[in-house]
Design a protein around this motif. Structure first.
Motif, PDB file in Angstrom:
ATOM      1  N   HIS A   1      -6.859   8.353 -63.132  1.00  0.00           N
ATOM      2  CA  HIS A   1      -6.888   7.258 -64.098  1.00  0.00           C
ATOM      3  C   HIS A   1      -5.979   7.598 -65.273  1.00  0.00           C
ATOM      4  N   LEU A   2      -5.384   6.553 -65.867  1.00  0.00           N
ATOM      5  CA  LEU A   2      -4.503   6.750 -67.014  1.00  0.00           C
ATOM      6  C   LEU A   2      -5.121   6.079 -68.239  1.00  0.00           C
ATOM      7  N   PHE A   3      -5.368   6.885 -69.265  1.00  0.00           N
ATOM      8  CA  PHE A   3      -5.854   6.400 -70.553  1.00  0.00           C
ATOM      9  C   PHE A   3      -4.780   6.697 -71.595  1.00  0.00           C
ATOM     10  N   GLN A   4      -4.582   5.730 -72.505  1.00  0.00           N
ATOM     11  CA  GLN A   4      -3.498   5.876 -73.476  1.00  0.00           C
ATOM     12  C   GLN A   4      -3.933   5.332 -74.834  1.00  0.00           C
ATOM     13  N   GLN A   5      -3.547   6.027 -75.875  1.00  0.00           N
ATOM     14  CA  GLN A   5      -3.856   5.547 -77.218  1.00  0.00           C
ATOM     15  C   GLN A   5      -3.225   4.171 -77.428  1.00  0.00           C
ATOM     16  N   ARG A   6      -4.021   3.241 -77.930  1.00  0.00           N
ATOM     17  CA  ARG A   6      -3.526   1.883 -78.143  1.00  0.00           C
ATOM     18  C   ARG A   6      -2.531   1.864 -79.293  1.00  0.00           C
ATOM     19  N   VAL A   7      -1.376   1.255 -79.055  1.00  0.00           N
ATOM     20  CA  VAL A   7      -0.379   1.089 -80.104  1.00  0.00           C
ATOM     21  C   VAL A   7      -0.767  -0.102 -80.963  1.00  0.00           C
ATOM     22  N   ASP A   8      -0.793   0.090 -82.273  1.00  0.00           N
ATOM     23  CA  ASP A   8      -1.088  -1.006 -83.205  1.00  0.00           C
ATOM     24  C   ASP A   8       0.195  -1.830 -83.353  1.00  0.00           C
TER      25      ASP A   8
END
Length: 326
Positions: A207-214
């Motif tokens: 699975h790929l989790f990524q910090q959300r870009v504002d």
């Protein structure tokens, strides 16, 4: 006949229903450039190949229902979206698998070894560049900004990442065809996830989790060799702009010099001529790279943008000798 000859052809490798390839073919037809359109999925039913290899190199011919191409006379190859290799319906599964593999490595091997042909892109370079973890690693090495990302099958680690780097989003590592119980095609969208929503099912695969870009907008940058077409996308109602095309507006913008330099380094690293890059634009004007599809779509843009990309691709295929080889 060498590929610099007046009658040298452009080979377009794609399936029948490909509106994107159709635009490039129309442009090449208008320029009176000979074209052969090939779908490897039609082999061996309606496609035949005769290739000779030895000390002289590779020679021979390729025949489709409407054209015959000299393998030495192919100036460039536009590799789009071919159908899978097919076999006769009456074959046993084991025989069918064997025949499809022979076609893939036989015809596919020849299509990847055309003497002096210029590829946009070479199919093996496309394959190498499709892996999202490799994309992000190379992007960071080339100087592009990459959001903190975790690829894992460890639910506990995923929850930790969501707490420490949140808010985070989940993305599929690859956009694979997926169908529900009623056989309807489904799409796995980019979605924000909370630590409490991550359970042990994560352990079943990567699975790929990524910090959300504002972000304040999205950017699709289409690269054709040294030509870069950056399009700002506004109006997306959520994280994934693909969910509502009717709400979107498009503006062609300049690519910052540092991004342009990094994008060209990225293309060189993978040996690509073409790439469709997705970025998030934050309020400080920083471009955050999400991914690069080495064979991405671009023909849904408004006509003035689409026409420029079409012309750039046609130029590249028509006169590969005038382009910097990658």
């Amino acid at each position: 006949m060498g590929n610099a000859g007046r009658n040298a052809v452009v080979l377009v490798v794609t399936k029948v229903a490909d509106a994107t390839a159709d635009l490039v073919i129309e442009q090449l037809n208008a320029r009176r450039i000979p074209i052969v359109r090939l779908d490897p999925g039609d082999f061996p039913t309606s496609v035949a190949v005769n290739a000779y290899l030895g000390n002289h190199g590779l020679s021979g011919s390729l025949r489709t229902p409407s054209r015959i191409a000299d393998l030495r006379g192919i100036r460039s190859v536009y590799w789009r979206r071919p159908s899978p290799y097919s076999v006769a319906d009456d074959m046993r599964p084991q025989d069918a698998h064997w025949c499809a593999d022979q076609a893939r490595y036989g015809l596919g091997g020849l299509l990847g070894a055309l003497p002096d042909a210029h590829y946009v892109n070479h199919p093996w370079r496309n394959r190498d560049a499709e892996h999202k973890p490799a994309q992000l690693a190379v992007a960071a090495r080339c100087g592009l900004d990459v959001p903190p990302t975790l690829v894992t099958n460890d639910a506990e680690r995923a929850r930790w990442f969501a707490r420490e780097c949140g808010p985070v989003v989940y993305k599929p590592v690859r956009n694979t065809d997926y169908h529900g119980d009623d056989s309807r095609a489904l799409t796995v969208w980019v979605e924000e996830v909370a630590p409490s929503e991550i359970d042990t099912e994560v352990g079943r695969t990567a699975h790929l989790f990524q910090q959300r870009v504002d972000k304040v907008a999205d950017i699709r940058l289409t690269a054709v060799g040294d030509q870069l077409f950056a399009v700002r996308i506004d109006g997306a109602p959520g994280l994934d702009w693909r969910r509502d095309y009717d709400a979107l507006s498009y503006t062609l913008i300049e690519t910052p010099p540092e991004v342009a330099k990094a994008v060209r380094a990225y293309l060189d690293a993978f040996g690509l001529v073409f790439g469709a890059f997705d970025f998030g634009l934050d309020r400080h004007g920083r471009w955050w790279m999400y991914e690069c599809n080495p064979n991405g779509q671009w023909a849904w843009f408004p006509d003035p943008i689409t026409e420029r990309i079409t012309a750039a691709l046609a130029d590249r295929l028509q006169s590969p000798g005038n382009a910097h080889a990658r």
